[in-house]
Design a protein around this motif. Structure first.
Motif, PDB file in Angstrom:
ATOM      1  N   LEU A  27       0.834  -1.208   0.000  1.00 25.10           N
ATOM      2  CA  LEU A  27       0.000   0.000   0.000  1.00 25.10           C
ATOM      3  C   LEU A  27       0.865   1.252   0.000  1.00 25.10           C
ATOM      4  O   LEU A  27       0.510   2.255  -0.621  1.00 25.10           O
ATOM      5  N   GLN A  28       2.012   1.181   0.683  1.00 25.45           N
ATOM      6  CA  GLN A  28       2.907   2.337   0.704  1.00 25.45           C
ATOM      7  C   GLN A  28       3.405   2.672  -0.691  1.00 25.45           C
ATOM      8  O   GLN A  28       3.447   3.840  -1.093  1.00 25.45           O
ATOM      9  N   GLU A  29       3.772   1.643  -1.463  1.00 24.98           N
ATOM     10  CA  GLU A  29       4.250   1.859  -2.827  1.00 24.98           C
ATOM     11  C   GLU A  29       3.145   2.442  -3.694  1.00 24.98           C
ATOM     12  O   GLU A  29       3.378   3.343  -4.514  1.00 24.98           O
ATOM     13  N   ILE A  30       1.931   1.943  -3.523  1.00 26.35           N
ATOM     14  CA  ILE A  30       0.799   2.432  -4.317  1.00 26.35           C
ATOM     15  C   ILE A  30       0.512   3.890  -3.994  1.00 26.35           C
ATOM     16  O   ILE A  30       0.297   4.720  -4.888  1.00 26.35           O
ATOM     17  N   ILE A  31       0.529   4.237  -2.707  1.00 30.97           N
ATOM     18  CA  ILE A  31       0.253   5.617  -2.299  1.00 30.97           C
ATOM     19  C   ILE A  31       1.356   6.550  -2.776  1.00 30.97           C
ATOM     20  O   ILE A  31       1.097   7.677  -3.221  1.00 30.97           O
ATOM     21  N   THR A  32       2.612   6.091  -2.710  1.00 32.46           N
ATOM     22  CA  THR A  32       3.729   6.911  -3.161  1.00 32.46           C
ATOM     23  C   THR A  32       3.607   7.232  -4.642  1.00 32.46           C
ATOM     24  O   THR A  32       3.881   8.361  -5.073  1.00 32.46           O
ATOM     25  N   VAL A  33       3.186   6.254  -5.424  1.00 34.53           N
ATOM     26  CA  VAL A  33       3.063   6.448  -6.872  1.00 34.53           C
ATOM     27  C   VAL A  33       1.772   7.165  -7.231  1.00 34.53           C
ATOM     28  O   VAL A  33       1.755   8.092  -8.048  1.00 34.53           O
ATOM     29  N   GLN A  34       0.688   6.758  -6.609  1.00 38.83           N
ATOM     30  CA  GLN A  34      -0.638   7.224  -7.009  1.00 38.83           C
ATOM     31  C   GLN A  34      -1.115   8.455  -6.259  1.00 38.83           C
ATOM     32  O   GLN A  34      -1.927   9.224  -6.757  1.00 38.83           O
ATOM     33  N   GLY A  35      -0.619   8.636  -5.036  1.00 40.73           N
ATOM     34  CA  GLY A  35      -1.160   9.698  -4.203  1.00 40.73           C
ATOM     35  C   GLY A  35      -2.331   9.166  -3.392  1.00 40.73           C
ATOM     36  O   GLY A  35      -2.504   7.960  -3.236  1.00 40.73           O
ATOM     37  N   ALA A  36      -3.134  10.063  -2.872  1.00 42.47           N
ATOM     38  CA  ALA A  36      -4.274   9.680  -2.047  1.00 42.47           C
ATOM     39  C   ALA A  36      -5.206   8.748  -2.815  1.00 42.47           C
ATOM     40  O   ALA A  36      -5.429   8.911  -4.017  1.00 42.47           O
ATOM     41  N   LEU A  37      -5.770   7.774  -2.103  1.00 41.23           N
ATOM     42  CA  LEU A  37      -6.657   6.797  -2.729  1.00 41.23           C
ATOM     43  C   LEU A  37      -8.100   7.289  -2.693  1.00 41.23           C
ATOM     44  O   LEU A  37      -8.478   8.069  -1.819  1.00 41.23           O
ATOM     45  N   PRO A  38      -8.943   6.822  -3.621  1.00 39.90           N
ATOM     46  CA  PRO A  38     -10.373   7.136  -3.555  1.00 39.90           C
ATOM     47  C   PRO A  38     -10.955   6.638  -2.234  1.00 39.90           C
ATOM     48  O   PRO A  38     -10.527   5.597  -1.707  1.00 39.90           O
ATOM     49  N   LYS A  39     -11.926   7.368  -1.713  1.00 42.11           N
ATOM     50  CA  LYS A  39     -12.474   7.063  -0.393  1.00 42.11           C
ATOM     51  C   LYS A  39     -12.960   5.626  -0.279  1.00 42.11           C
ATOM     52  O   LYS A  39     -12.592   4.898   0.658  1.00 42.11           O
ATOM     53  N   ASN A  40     -13.795   5.176  -1.210  1.00 43.52           N
ATOM     54  CA  ASN A  40     -14.374   3.843  -1.091  1.00 43.52           C
ATOM     55  C   ASN A  40     -13.327   2.740  -1.201  1.00 43.52           C
ATOM     56  O   ASN A  40     -13.454   1.689  -0.571  1.00 43.52           O
ATOM     57  N   LEU A  41     -12.293   2.967  -2.001  1.00 40.84           N
ATOM     58  CA  LEU A  41     -11.230   1.970  -2.120  1.00 40.84           C
ATOM     59  C   LEU A  41     -10.458   1.865  -0.807  1.00 40.84           C
ATOM     60  O   LEU A  41     -10.167   0.763  -0.333  1.00 40.84           O
ATOM     61  N   ALA A  42     -10.142   3.011  -0.209  1.00 43.05           N
ATOM     62  CA  ALA A  42      -9.429   3.013   1.078  1.00 43.05           C
ATOM     63  C   ALA A  42     -10.265   2.320   2.149  1.00 43.05           C
ATOM     64  O   ALA A  42      -9.750   1.518   2.945  1.00 43.05           O
ATOM     65  N   ILE A  43     -11.564   2.613   2.169  1.00 43.29           N
ATOM     66  CA  ILE A  43     -12.448   1.981   3.156  1.00 43.29           C
ATOM     67  C   ILE A  43     -12.507   0.473   2.939  1.00 43.29           C
ATOM     68  O   ILE A  43     -12.447  -0.312   3.890  1.00 43.29           O
TER      69      ILE A  43
END
Length: 370
Positions: free
Chosen positions: A85-101
């Motif tokens: 998840l850290q790699e995804i956030i670093t590349v993508q930035g903040a995640l969509p709300k429903n995906l994070a939930i």
């Protein structure tokens, strides 16, 4: 270690070190040729790994060997391929709300099984680095190195352990870790996925229900948090807008983080593909390009710059403006990976200093070629 255990371990030949983790390596089984992970732990709870060895939870790596040898626990487990998840956030930035939930609902599902054991197992090191997202969006929770069984007869943990920012106050010796310790880390992770920062710096506030959930999760006093992951999961399902939200991620229907990676290359305003943000971003970028590429540049003698000199200055101004926007909106993690930005004052300071330094660099280059 018995002779039989030595024989079993001999079937796993080391093929590579995992440089980011001490005493962790990739090994290959000489019989089936499959790749596994070998860990050597000096601080451990063998009973936790014995339970995991007998668990069939698909979101937890399968344990194949768990052998003690002179104060060291040797573990052979599944090699989990995917992006943290850290790699995804670093590349993508903040995640969509429903995906994070949804990711956190799945974590709650995994923890429900662990916390509901006769002797509850507490993970104690929940963080984005320990959550792997495989193809199809399938979530795996890894790294139970710091996990422990809850002992109702103890008032505090015997070993202070955990990852700063995600570790609950009780992990620093205030009292014993329990299920609410993992709930604290879930609240920090959820906030980090949504805004790229920790709650103590900036708490997510775009959805009041979700903001209250995060605030309750990270309460200093465990009594003020959700008391079980079942309660937390119900609140998360409600915040996502559906009480019938799935409790387990399905490989076929789960959101695909690869799509997020493609979106991550889009400029701020386009990454989430929200219509109003796209319209606003398009207008702002058009105005920015228009202003920078039509501006007049005056030389020191009062004459107007023309030709290559004019366009060099115009493009330089555009680059400076675009860089500032990309930095302030943390494009591809550029701001988050800048030193000091994990502190409130550091974020403000670097938000001014970094674009200024870039502007100075651009001006020096323009002067060099003018």
């Amino acid at each position: 270690m018995t002779l039989e255990e030595q024989c079993r371990l001999s079937y796993y030949h080391k093929i590579a070190e995992i440089s980011t983790h001490k005493n962790v390596s990739l090994v290959q089984n000489v019989e089936n040729k499959k790749i596994y992970v070998r860990k050597e732990q000096q601080v451990y709870n063998k009973s936790v790994y014995e339970y995991l060895r007998n668990s069939n939870n698909p979101h937890i790596p399968k344990i194949y060997e768990c052998v003690e040898d002179h104060g060291t626990l040797i573990i052979i487990e599944d090699y989990i391929q995917g992006d943290s998840l850290q790699e995804i956030i670093t590349v993508q930035g903040a995640l969509p709300k429903n995906l994070a939930i949804q990711y956190m609902i799945t974590v709650c599902d995994v923890l429900e099984e662990l916390h509901s054991l006769p002797e509850p197992v507490i993970h104690r090191d929940l963080k984005p680095e320990n959550i792997i997202i495989q193809d199809g969006g399938y979530l795996r929770l890894i790294d139970f190195n710091t996990a422990k069984k809850y002992d109702a007869n103890r008032e505090s943990d015997t070993v202070i352990i955990g990852t700063r920012k995600y570790a609950a106050p009780e992990q620093y010796g205030f009292q014993q870790s329990d299920a609410r310790t993992d709930i604290y880390a879930i609240g920090v992770m959820l906030n980090y996925m949504l805004v790229g920062m920790y709650p103590e710096i900036n708490t997510y506030n775009e959805d009041k229900r979700l903001e209250k959930i995060i605030t309750k999760c990270v309460a200093f006093d465990p009594e003020n948090r959700f008391q079980t992951v079942m309660d937390l999961r119900a609140a998360l399902q409600s915040a996502m807008g559906s009480e019938d939200a799935p409790q387990q991620q399905d490989r076929k229907d789960s959101p695909n983080p690869k799509q997020g990676k493609r979106n991550s290359w889009l400029p701020p305003g386009f990454r989430t593909r929200t219509p109003w943000k796209i319209v606003t971003g398009s207008f702002c970028y058009l105005m920015l390009f228009y202003c920078c590429l039509t501006m007049d540049i005056t030389n020191q003698d009062g004459s107007l710059a023309v030709g290559a000199e004019l366009w060099l200055n115009r493009i330089g101004a555009l680059l400076c403006a675009v860089f500032a926007i990309f930095y302030w909106f943390d494009y591809r993690g550029i701001q988050r990976n800048t030193p000091l930005t994990d502190k409130g004052w550091g974020k403000i300071l670097m938000g001014i200093l970094v674009p200024f330094m870039f502007t100075v660099l651009v001006v020096m280059v323009i002067e060099l070629f003018s």
